[in-house]
Motif scaffolding. Structure first.
Motif, PDB file in Angstrom:
ATOM      1  N   SER A  70       0.845  -1.194   0.000  1.00 52.64           N
ATOM      2  CA  SER A  70       0.000   0.000   0.000  1.00 52.64           C
ATOM      3  C   SER A  70       0.885   1.251   0.000  1.00 52.64           C
ATOM      4  N   GLY A  71       0.249   2.399  -0.227  1.00 51.95           N
ATOM      5  CA  GLY A  71       0.997   3.652  -0.217  1.00 51.95           C
ATOM      6  C   GLY A  71       1.677   3.913   1.110  1.00 51.95           C
ATOM      7  N   GLY A  72       1.020   3.501   2.208  1.00 54.09           N
ATOM      8  CA  GLY A  72       1.594   3.707   3.527  1.00 54.09           C
ATOM      9  C   GLY A  72       2.880   2.928   3.732  1.00 54.09           C
ATOM     10  N   TRP A  73       2.922   1.678   3.259  1.00 54.39           N
ATOM     11  CA  TRP A  73       4.128   0.860   3.408  1.00 54.39           C
ATOM     12  C   TRP A  73       5.230   1.338   2.468  1.00 54.39           C
ATOM     13  N   ARG A  74       4.859   1.842   1.300  1.00 53.15           N
ATOM     14  CA  ARG A  74       5.878   2.416   0.408  1.00 53.15           C
ATOM     15  C   ARG A  74       6.500   3.656   1.042  1.00 53.15           C
ATOM     16  N   MET A  75       5.657   4.432   1.736  1.00 48.55           N
ATOM     17  CA  MET A  75       6.178   5.617   2.429  1.00 48.55           C
ATOM     18  C   MET A  75       7.170   5.207   3.508  1.00 48.55           C
ATOM     19  N   ARG A  76       6.922   4.067   4.165  1.00 44.78           N
ATOM     20  CA  ARG A  76       7.858   3.580   5.183  1.00 44.78           C
ATOM     21  C   ARG A  76       9.214   3.239   4.556  1.00 44.78           C
ATOM     22  N   ILE A  77       9.184   2.629   3.375  1.00 44.58           N
ATOM     23  CA  ILE A  77      10.445   2.322   2.694  1.00 44.58           C
ATOM     24  C   ILE A  77      11.190   3.613   2.379  1.00 44.58           C
ATOM     25  N   GLU A  78      10.466   4.619   1.901  1.00 44.72           N
ATOM     26  CA  GLU A  78      11.097   5.897   1.569  1.00 44.72           C
ATOM     27  C   GLU A  78      11.713   6.539   2.815  1.00 44.72           C
ATOM     28  N   LEU A  79      10.990   6.451   3.934  1.00 43.40           N
ATOM     29  CA  LEU A  79      11.519   6.977   5.194  1.00 43.40           C
ATOM     30  C   LEU A  79      12.756   6.185   5.619  1.00 43.40           C
ATOM     31  N   ALA A  80      12.691   4.861   5.483  1.00 45.96           N
ATOM     32  CA  ALA A  80      13.847   4.013   5.837  1.00 45.96           C
ATOM     33  C   ALA A  80      15.067   4.403   5.013  1.00 45.96           C
ATOM     34  N   LYS A  81      14.891   4.599   3.700  1.00 46.73           N
ATOM     35  CA  LYS A  81      16.004   4.975   2.823  1.00 46.73           C
ATOM     36  C   LYS A  81      16.623   6.303   3.271  1.00 46.73           C
ATOM     37  N   LEU A  82      15.760   7.223   3.651  1.00 47.93           N
ATOM     38  CA  LEU A  82      16.235   8.534   4.090  1.00 47.93           C
ATOM     39  C   LEU A  82      17.083   8.410   5.356  1.00 47.93           C
ATOM     40  N   LEU A  83      16.648   7.565   6.285  1.00 39.62           N
ATOM     41  CA  LEU A  83      17.374   7.395   7.545  1.00 39.62           C
ATOM     42  C   LEU A  83      18.697   6.667   7.339  1.00 39.62           C
ATOM     43  N   MET A  84      18.788   5.854   6.275  1.00 38.39           N
ATOM     44  CA  MET A  84      20.019   5.108   6.002  1.00 38.39           C
ATOM     45  C   MET A  84      21.104   5.976   5.371  1.00 38.39           C
ATOM     46  N   GLN A  85      20.716   7.099   4.784  1.00 38.48           N
ATOM     47  CA  GLN A  85      21.649   7.844   3.942  1.00 38.48           C
ATOM     48  C   GLN A  85      22.571   8.799   4.683  1.00 38.48           C
ATOM     49  N   LYS A  86      22.428   8.895   5.989  1.00 39.81           N
ATOM     50  CA  LYS A  86      23.348   9.684   6.818  1.00 39.81           C
ATOM     51  C   LYS A  86      23.461  11.140   6.334  1.00 39.81           C
ATOM     52  N   HIS A  87      22.320  11.787   6.149  1.00 39.68           N
ATOM     53  CA  HIS A  87      22.310  13.198   5.766  1.00 39.68           C
ATOM     54  C   HIS A  87      22.699  14.071   6.964  1.00 39.68           C
ATOM     55  N   ASP A  88      23.101  15.302   6.665  1.00 43.24           N
ATOM     56  CA  ASP A  88      23.379  16.281   7.722  1.00 43.24           C
ATOM     57  C   ASP A  88      22.095  16.934   8.228  1.00 43.24           C
ATOM     58  N   VAL A  89      21.124  17.081   7.325  1.00 44.49           N
ATOM     59  CA  VAL A  89      19.842  17.711   7.665  1.00 44.49           C
ATOM     60  C   VAL A  89      18.713  16.806   7.167  1.00 44.49           C
ATOM     61  N   LEU A  90      17.733  16.560   8.031  1.00 45.08           N
ATOM     62  CA  LEU A  90      16.543  15.798   7.641  1.00 45.08           C
ATOM     63  C   LEU A  90      15.339  16.728   7.658  1.00 45.08           C
ATOM     64  N   LEU A  91      14.612  16.783   6.548  1.00 44.76           N
ATOM     65  CA  LEU A  91      13.368  17.536   6.446  1.00 44.76           C
ATOM     66  C   LEU A  91      12.234  16.514   6.306  1.00 44.76           C
ATOM     67  N   LEU A  92      11.410  16.399   7.322  1.00 44.42           N
ATOM     68  CA  LEU A  92      10.396  15.338   7.374  1.00 44.42           C
ATOM     69  C   LEU A  92       8.998  15.946   7.380  1.00 44.42           C
ATOM     70  N   ASP A  93       8.235  15.658   6.329  1.00 45.22           N
ATOM     71  CA  ASP A  93       6.872  16.180   6.202  1.00 45.22           C
ATOM     72  C   ASP A  93       5.892  15.080   6.610  1.00 45.22           C
ATOM     73  N   GLU A  94       5.300  15.221   7.778  1.00 49.82           N
ATOM     74  CA  GLU A  94       4.339  14.263   8.341  1.00 49.82           C
ATOM     75  C   GLU A  94       4.882  12.826   8.328  1.00 49.82           C
ATOM     76  N   PRO A  95       6.010  12.572   8.975  1.00 47.27           N
ATOM     77  CA  PRO A  95       6.604  11.229   8.913  1.00 47.27           C
ATOM     78  C   PRO A  95       5.796  10.159   9.632  1.00 47.27           C
ATOM     79  N   THR A  96       4.904  10.548  10.559  1.00 52.51           N
ATOM     80  CA  THR A  96       4.175   9.544  11.341  1.00 52.51           C
ATOM     81  C   THR A  96       2.809   9.195  10.759  1.00 52.51           C
ATOM     82  N   ASN A  97       2.440   9.824   9.645  1.00 51.88           N
ATOM     83  CA  ASN A  97       1.090   9.615   9.106  1.00 51.88           C
ATOM     84  C   ASN A  97       0.785   8.154   8.802  1.00 51.88           C
ATOM     85  N   HIS A  98       1.782   7.390   8.384  1.00 46.92           N
ATOM     86  CA  HIS A  98       1.540   6.005   7.984  1.00 46.92           C
ATOM     87  C   HIS A  98       2.204   5.006   8.940  1.00 46.92           C
ATOM     88  N   LEU A  99       2.556   5.465  10.135  1.00 46.97           N
ATOM     89  CA  LEU A  99       3.228   4.593  11.094  1.00 46.97           C
ATOM     90  C   LEU A  99       2.292   4.201  12.219  1.00 46.97           C
TER      91      LEU A  99
END
Length: 638
Positions: A165-194
């Protein structure tokens, strides 16, 4: 890390931001708040360079890396969950490809003494060193750990993304973002599908994040637990405090009270000065003094009070008619989606005026049971609706229930009946749809506007049972607060599917947890549920309570039962069972440590039987608990 200075943005001639400035430093965890439409998502898009701005400037550190989680996904289908997760490691995957090419060439060549062969060996060593430096030997374990933290199970890793579903795909996208070791994270409603457990995991991850974070969220508890700074966008301006959301509200209210008091005192002083000016003007001998006071008055900088946007929707749910005592009576309910079993053998009795929360991981059947209760989908088993039951239903995905080509006014009029059709415009106004907004088509509405329109539709239809599936998604803080109070005052029966802990606090008196095709009842609100879930399971709570009770009982009645051979045999069995449980719990604890440890987790791929062993141990523990409970019940009969 980044500076924003005098930023201005307008849309269709209407100013969204006016000369806003702020700085984001390492360690800042900013909650970006404001009403729907205030410009929160727009600001994230500007910082991530997704869209341009009109005037002002932004300055970034040279080597800064920014990760942006947006609401709309551009998702490439066809890969498995784990393959999609691995795409986060672009540099590692390039090095893997390079190493494969070098190794293949080394295998094909036989000129072992040539300069070219020696260069290949040198290149292999250099690339292997680089591969190790960027985490090439750890990334698979890290990916699995983050996916599991966000609710995926190891058996899900090989599922294709097409099936999610779209919610689980969003989780994958969030997971990828957390894996990438960015200096700044911009998160737009990260808990909507959790679900709640995944939100708690994400909170801990973000607390330990060393860089800067800016989060748009309407989840008050999430913001309080994660952020150390709050920036509010209100009426084109920003208010910046180094406090979390709840502390910010207190400081903001204190500031406005001080401004009001200072403004009041200044107004009195100005009034007195004006009286003196008028008095001195009438006398020629005092004219110069009057002019002096006028100049003094002109130089006074008038104290302004920060304008707070207090516009909120007005919600009040009325009871249509009094239903019977029993609202829903379900027996042996089951539901499959093709080969996937979601619910199995569900028995449920819901009585009048109950206030119930459905919680659990996504995909465990919460929304499915809600749809069964409102007779939207078919199922196996028996479901009986009580006498005079009239159901109001708020669906999770509002876009599927609103005709995209019809206007706000038309959709509301379609839901109205003869008794309330004349009041449709007034009701839309109460839900913040002004004269211009009512002519908008549904397809151009924001998520928050769609939710408000869906709530407005509910008000136009009589009901005494309210079933709501994630009603707070996209609603701003003020609207959520109003909705919560309306639900508290609702005298009918409420069933609500939600992951929003703050919203659920004090709202329901019973929680059903959905897990492994079953539901489990908790007689309390969401706080009681979370407290209970900190223990391995309810049986362990029971075990501790009964053990204490039994020890007291045994002490008091020892003289009566000591010579009972049957009781003695049961007590021996109980002791052996407790030893087995303690031993297995220790094994599971060691497995949990392996799973949590990065250095060990990277080796889990080379041990495919690990997760089988882990699940088998969990199942054995459940069986031992059941056995212990059975023995204890027999002992209690003596």
């Amino acid at each position: 890390m980044l500076n924003v200075y005098n930023l201005c943005v307008s849309f269709s001639g209407e100013e969204l931001f006016s000369n806003i400035s702020f700085r984001l430093n390492s360690g800042d965890r900013v909650g970006l708040i404001g009403k729907n439409g205030a410009g929160k998502s727009t600001l994230l898009k500007i910082i991530s360079k997704q869209i341009p701005f009109e005037s002002g400037s932004m300055a970034f550190d040279k080597t800064i890396s920014i990760g942006y989680l947006k609401q709309d996904l551009d998702f490439e289908l066809g890969k498995t969950v784990i393959e999609e997760a691995y795409t986060a490691f672009t540099e590692i995957k390039k090095l893997e490809k390079k190493l494969d090419e070098i190794n293949a060439e080394l295998l094909a060549r036989t000129d072992y003494e040539s300069d070219y062969y020696h260069q290949l060996i040198h290149d292999l060593t250099e690339n292997q060193h680089q591969y190790e430096m960027v985490g090439g030997y750890n990334y698979q374990g890290e990916a699995e750990k983050i996916l599991i933290g966000l609710g995926f199970k190891p058996v899900d890793f090989n599922k294709t993304t097409d099936t999610l579903s779209g919610g689980w795909r969003m989780r994958i996208e969030l997971a990828k973002l957390l894996m990438q070791k960015h200096d700044v994270l911009l998160l737009d409603e990260p808990t909507n599908h959790l679900d709640i457990e995944s939100i708690i995991w994400l909170e801990q991850f973000l607390k330990n994040f060393a860089g800067a974070i800016m989060i748009v969220s309407h989840d008050r508890m999430f913001l309080d637990n994660v952020t150390n700074r709050t920036i509010e966008i209100s009426l084109g301006k920003i208010y910046d405090y180094k406090k979390n959301y709840s502390e910010f509200l207190i400081l903001r209210a204190d500031l406005i009270n001080h401004q009001l008091l200072a403004q009041k005192n200044q107004a009195k002083s100005i009034e007195q000065t004006e009286k003196l000016i008028n008095k001195f003007r009438a006398k020629a001998s005092k004219a110069s003094m009057a002019q002096s006071l006028i100049k003094k008055l002109d130089k006074i900088e008038r104290i302004e009070v920060d304008v707070v946007d207090k516009s909120v929707m007005k919600v009040k749910f009325q009871i249509s008619k009094q239903p019977g005592k029993i609202i829903f009576e379900a027996e042996n309910l089951s539901k499959n989606y093709d080969d996937k079993k979601v619910l199995s053998g569900i028995d449920l009795l819901i009585e009048r005026s109950s206030k119930i929360a459905f919680v659990g991981q996504n995909g465990q059947g919460k929304s499915t049971l809600a749809k069964i209760l409102v007779e939207e989908i078919d199922f196996k088993g028996h479901l009986k609706l009580g006498h005079n039951v009239e159901i109001g239903y708020f669906a999770q995905n509002q876009s599927e229930y609103l005709d995209p080509e019809r206007t706000v006014l038309q959709i509301a009029e379609d839901a109205a009946n003869d008794t309330n059709r004349a009041n449709v415009r007034d009701l839309l106004g109460a839900f913040l749809f002004g004269q211009e907004a009512i002519d908008k088509k549904a397809k151009v509405l924001s998520g928050g506007e769609r939710n408000r329109l869906a709530l407005c539709k509910l008000m136009l239809t009589p009901f005494n049972v309210l079933v709501m599936d994630e009603p707070t998604n996209h609603l701003d803080m003020a609207s959520k607060s109003v909705l919560k109070q309306a639900l508290k005052n609702f005298e009918g029966t409420l069933i609500i599917v939600s992951h929003d802990r703050d919203f659920l606090q004090g709202l329901t008196d019973k929680v059903y947890e959905f897990k492994d095709e079953k539901i489990k009842e908790y007689l309390g609100d969401i706080d009681y549920f979370l407290e209970s879930r900190n223990v391995e399971n309810l049986r362990e709570v029971e075990k501790r309570t009964k053990l204490t009770s039994f020890n007291k009982k045994e002490k008091n009645n020892n003289s009566q039962n000591i010579f009972n051979p049957e009781l003695k045999q049961l007590q021996n069995k109980l002791k052996n069972s407790e030893n087995d449980i303690a031993k297995l719990e220790k094994e599971i604890a060691n497995l949990d440590l392996q799973l949590a440890d990065f250095n060990k987790a990277k080796n889990l791929n080379s041990n495919p039987d690990f997760f089988k062993k882990y699940q088998k141990s969990k199942d054995q523990l459940e069986q031992l608990m059941a056995k212990w409970e059975s023995i204890q019940e027999q002992i209690d009969t003596f």
